[in-house]
Design a protein around this motif. Structure first.
Motif, PDB file in Angstrom:
ATOM      1  N   SER A 175       1.279   3.618  -3.323  1.00  0.00           N
ATOM      2  CA  SER A 175       0.754   4.981  -3.188  1.00  0.00           C
ATOM      3  C   SER A 175       1.816   6.030  -3.496  1.00  0.00           C
ATOM      4  CB  SER A 175       0.204   5.210  -1.775  1.00  0.00           C
ATOM      5  OG  SER A 175      -0.889   4.371  -1.528  1.00  0.00           O
ATOM      6  N   LEU A 214       2.434   6.055  -7.324  1.00  0.00           N
ATOM      7  CA  LEU A 214       1.339   6.720  -8.031  1.00  0.00           C
ATOM      8  C   LEU A 214       1.336   8.216  -7.749  1.00  0.00           C
ATOM      9  CD1 LEU A 214      -1.632   4.201  -7.767  1.00  0.00           C
ATOM     10  CD2 LEU A 214      -0.007   4.520  -9.636  1.00  0.00           C
ATOM     11  N   GLY A 215       1.713   8.592  -6.538  1.00  0.00           N
ATOM     12  CA  GLY A 215       1.815  10.012  -6.208  1.00  0.00           C
ATOM     13  C   GLY A 215       2.896  10.715  -7.010  1.00  0.00           C
ATOM     14  N   GLY A 272       2.782   4.168 -13.092  1.00  0.00           N
ATOM     15  CA  GLY A 272       1.578   3.489 -12.620  1.00  0.00           C
ATOM     16  C   GLY A 272       1.426   2.098 -13.197  1.00  0.00           C
ATOM     17  N   GLN A 307      -2.025  16.660  -5.442  1.00  0.00           N
ATOM     18  CA  GLN A 307      -1.869  15.772  -6.584  1.00  0.00           C
ATOM     19  C   GLN A 307      -1.253  16.547  -7.737  1.00  0.00           C
ATOM     20  OE1 GLN A 307      -5.314  13.493  -7.594  1.00  0.00           O
ATOM     21  NE2 GLN A 307      -4.378  12.597  -9.407  1.00  0.00           N
ATOM     22  N   ASP A 309       0.827  -1.214   0.000  1.00  0.00           N
ATOM     23  CA  ASP A 309       0.000   0.000   0.000  1.00  0.00           C
ATOM     24  C   ASP A 309       0.857   1.258   0.000  1.00  0.00           C
ATOM     25  OD1 ASP A 309      -2.250  -1.610   0.076  1.00  0.00           O
ATOM     26  OD2 ASP A 309      -2.721  -1.202   2.182  1.00  0.00           O
ATOM     27  N   SER A 369      -0.816  10.323 -10.412  1.00  0.00           N
ATOM     28  CA  SER A 369      -2.089   9.603 -10.449  1.00  0.00           C
ATOM     29  C   SER A 369      -2.778   9.585  -9.095  1.00  0.00           C
ATOM     30  CB  SER A 369      -1.874   8.155 -10.890  1.00  0.00           C
ATOM     31  OG  SER A 369      -1.284   8.104 -12.162  1.00  0.00           O
ATOM     32  N   ALA A 370      -2.079   9.964  -8.058  1.00  0.00           N
ATOM     33  CA  ALA A 370      -2.623   9.992  -6.696  1.00  0.00           C
ATOM     34  C   ALA A 370      -1.998  11.171  -5.965  1.00  0.00           C
ATOM     35  CB  ALA A 370      -2.312   8.685  -5.964  1.00  0.00           C
ATOM     36  N   ALA A 371      -2.617  11.543  -4.868  1.00  0.00           N
ATOM     37  CA  ALA A 371      -2.125  12.671  -4.074  1.00  0.00           C
ATOM     38  C   ALA A 371      -1.063  12.217  -3.075  1.00  0.00           C
ATOM     39  CB  ALA A 371      -3.275  13.325  -3.322  1.00  0.00           C
TER      40      ALA A 371
END
Length: 106
Positions: free
Chosen positions: A61, A64-65, A95, A76, A57, A69-71
């Motif tokens: 995360s 992706l951040g 990603g 973001q 996780d 793609s994620a904050a």
């Protein structure tokens, strides 16, 4: 280094951390705390799953951040990542590789 190697590096770190935390002779405080619990084989397996899923996780995360793609901390945005040779590491496929390494091979 390319994007896939960058993601692979995170995946290798995850694997190394899990191995260290569950080592019979830990060299980290987390590993020492886990060892101090004197878990049964069944409990050790559950602990391994907990650590594996937690690390997945976290690393997923973060990757992706970095891609945007994620904050990260509620913000973001895409980050410009380059290695010391100037090779672009965030070519838009972090990603995809992160999914491959952290979700499909989890």
């Amino acid at each position: 280094m390319n994007t896939e190697e960058f993601v692979q590096g995170f995946y290798k770190e995850k694997q190394d951390i899990i191995k260290e935390y569950l080592s019979r002779k830990p060299t980290t405080s987390v590993g020492a705390l886990i060892k101090s619990l004197n878990l049964s084989d069944h409990q050790n397996k559950i602990m391994e799953e907990i650590i594996n899923n937690t690390c997945t996780d976290i690393y997923y995360s973060i990757l992706l951040g970095l891609e945007g793609s994620a904050a990260i901390g509620g913000v973001q945005q895409r980050y410009d990542l380059k290695d010391s040779s100037g090779n672009q590491l965030n070519d838009g496929d972090i990603g995809g590789y992160a999914y491959e390494y952290f979700q499909e091979t989890n």
